[in-house]
Design a protein around this motif. Structure first.
Motif, PDB file in Angstrom:
ATOM      1  N   MET A 175       0.826  -1.199   0.000  1.00  0.00           N
ATOM      2  CA  MET A 175       0.000   0.000   0.000  1.00  0.00           C
ATOM      3  C   MET A 175       0.867   1.258   0.000  1.00  0.00           C
ATOM      4  O   MET A 175       0.611   2.202  -0.736  1.00  0.00           O
ATOM      5  N   SER A 212      -2.983   4.784   4.898  1.00  0.00           N
ATOM      6  CA  SER A 212      -3.928   5.479   4.015  1.00  0.00           C
ATOM      7  C   SER A 212      -3.842   4.928   2.595  1.00  0.00           C
ATOM      8  O   SER A 212      -2.772   4.546   2.127  1.00  0.00           O
ATOM      9  N   SER A 213      -4.966   4.936   1.932  1.00  0.00           N
ATOM     10  CA  SER A 213      -4.992   4.516   0.528  1.00  0.00           C
ATOM     11  C   SER A 213      -4.332   5.598  -0.323  1.00  0.00           C
ATOM     12  O   SER A 213      -4.196   6.747   0.109  1.00  0.00           O
ATOM     13  N   ASP A 216      -6.513   8.612  -0.463  1.00  0.00           N
ATOM     14  CA  ASP A 216      -6.459   9.397   0.777  1.00  0.00           C
ATOM     15  C   ASP A 216      -5.166  10.213   0.852  1.00  0.00           C
ATOM     16  O   ASP A 216      -5.170  11.360   1.280  1.00  0.00           O
TER      17      ASP A 216
END
Length: 92
Positions: free
Chosen positions: A33, A71-72, A75
């Protein structure tokens, strides 16, 4: 009795291995991620301004700093947009 203890020990060993594997999988997912989105704006000048509540170096809030790694990418891009707005407002 010793068979019961052996079985309990084996079950505990399996549980510990499953926990270790689950932690490793979570760690790998966080790393994927983190690598998938924009890089952190951190410039290693980590000091919170008590007046604004923003980091002096990167202009993020403490919550944005803390949550960055989980956070993505969307985001993170939203955080970067807020940083840009904060810096523009501070410059004017």
């Amino acid at each position: 009795m010793s068979d019961d203890l052996a079985q309990k020990g084996q079950a505990e060993g399996r549980r510990l291995m499953q926990d270790k594997l689950a932690r490793q999988q979570r760690r790998e997912e966080r790393m994927r991620m983190l690598a998938s989105g924009p890089p952190s704006p951190c410039i290693s000048v980590c000091q919170m301004d008590p007046m604004t509540g923003y980091c002096v170096g990167c202009t993020r809030t403490i919550d944005e700093i803390r949550d960055w790694i989980i956070s993505s990418p969307d985001d993170r891009n939203a955080i970067l947009a807020r940083i840009k707005e904060r810096r523009a407002k501070a410059a004017s």
